[in-house]
Design an enzyme around this catalytic site. Sequence first.
Site, PDB file in Angstrom:
ATOM      1  N   SER A 179     -14.646  87.739  39.034  1.00 49.53           N
ATOM      2  CA  SER A 179     -14.610  88.626  37.871  1.00 49.53           C
ATOM      3  C   SER A 179     -14.401  87.853  36.579  1.00 49.53           C
ATOM      4  O   SER A 179     -13.507  87.014  36.480  1.00 49.53           O
ATOM      5  CB  SER A 179     -13.485  89.651  38.023  1.00 49.53           C
TER       6      SER A 179
ATOM      7  N   HIS B 230     -10.046  93.853  33.295  1.00 47.93           N
ATOM      8  CA  HIS B 230      -9.190  94.049  34.471  1.00 47.93           C
ATOM      9  C   HIS B 230      -8.557  92.749  34.960  1.00 47.93           C
ATOM     10  O   HIS B 230      -7.549  92.781  35.668  1.00 47.93           O
ATOM     11  CB  HIS B 230      -9.956  94.752  35.600  1.00 47.93           C
TER      12      HIS B 230
ATOM     13  N   ASP C 264     -14.744  97.002  30.137  1.00 43.43           N
ATOM     14  CA  ASP C 264     -14.159  95.991  31.021  1.00 43.43           C
ATOM     15  C   ASP C 264     -14.404  94.577  30.493  1.00 43.43           C
ATOM     16  O   ASP C 264     -14.795  93.675  31.241  1.00 43.43           O
ATOM     17  CB  ASP C 264     -14.700  96.133  32.443  1.00 43.43           C
TER      18      ASP C 264
END
Length: 470
Positions: free
Chosen positions: A174, A65, A96
């Site tokens: 992230s 992402h 992911d």
Amino acid sequence: MKKLLLILTLSIFCFAQNLPINSVVKVFVSASIPNYKYPWQTSQRIQVSGSGVIIKDNYIITNAHVVSNAKFIQVSQDKSSKKYIANIKYISNQADLAILEVKDKSLFKNTKPLNFTEDIKTGDNITVLGYPIGGYDLSTTKGIVSRIETHNYVWSGENLLSIQVDASINSGNSGGAALDDNNNIVGIVMQSYLKNQSDNIGYIIPSTIVNTFLEDIKDGKVDGFENSDTSFQNLQNESLKSYYNMKGDKGVVITDIEDSEKDLKLGDILLKIDGEKVIDNGTVQTKYGAQNINYALHKKPVGQKVSIQVLRDGKTIDLNYTLKQRNRLVKYERFKEPRYLIFAGLVFSPLTSNYISTHGFNATLFETFYKFNEKASHAKEGVIIQVEKFNHNINDGYNPYIYLVKSVNGVNIVDFKHFVKLIDESKDKYTVIDFLDIKLKKYVFETKKARNSFEEIKNIYGLNTDRHLD
């Protein structure tokens, strides 16, 4: 007391010095967000940033992402002004995860690739390294492992093993590293709850999932994780257990299988996966305790085999089950500019989750319609008329609303490419479009007038082209 504080400060400073700060990079992404509702419009450009970790083979691992829809990617190390151009080598939206490749190998000159470890348990200390909002330099937060269990991955909607931690995780973290006390990676930072919902509940992708991903890409492509339509029913209920002549706490019953499944049969009792006993509540025993049955299916990538044992008609049978992914007619597209065709002022496109979600619909509704509608059995991809249209006298009286195209001039549509071919190559006086979901209704156009109408529609609405097909 002052001496104690000084020792504590020095200890923290020394520990910080030992962290592999050069092995965690900041990822800068220029992305283009496709507009599926109005596919003829220019995509929105955005700038985002996240974190990444240098691992073996001079690769950088991050979240899918973080680099989604990326047009241009750069990475830099802590306190360095130099940015290195990076490209996506592999990506698994399902897990992911993404692998970045940097051509300028000087980035790796003074860095040490970090190693993954699956040796983790609840209560263990972890250190999170990354580049969250609130500053420019590398950030360090500490916490413990709170849970290890199957959890929903927000990016893909898949349920895979995850590690819940109480270390502070914010936007920008992230793709960063969660390390144990030996600076081994126990997981890649993934997501957290919103602050107004909870405090310090974050999730990382465990090394077990990462290692399956790394195994998957060894052949140069991403096959993914098992998520076929094979489904199970727990056998905890005593009456249900008695019905299947089962005793003890073992086994689940197979209640659905893929149409193409050759090994499993409906009603089989699944007893073991790769030698691990399947418990009647749908779990298997692992080094992380009892985990959802999918844990045993996610240790290898799709295409590889796992040994399974089933009870069928009172007999125990050993099988080799090939891990699969479900074949969905209504797909969610990523890293693609939306495909469309404007014909007679109407916008036709593939039936994707991307588009129907803009109108609040769920793909499952359409998937079920195609699966159980015999008239749609020819379709490998749905084709629709979008709600949005360019008003013109050529389409007066036609008010589309996500109608499912069945045929053009009597020829059933296989996919969007086939639909465009039929429209472009039609030599009939009239182009007749029939639908799957509306009885007897059809859209009819004089072929020559419909084709010529785009020149006028283009000038009225400021369009550049009548299509995007790739």
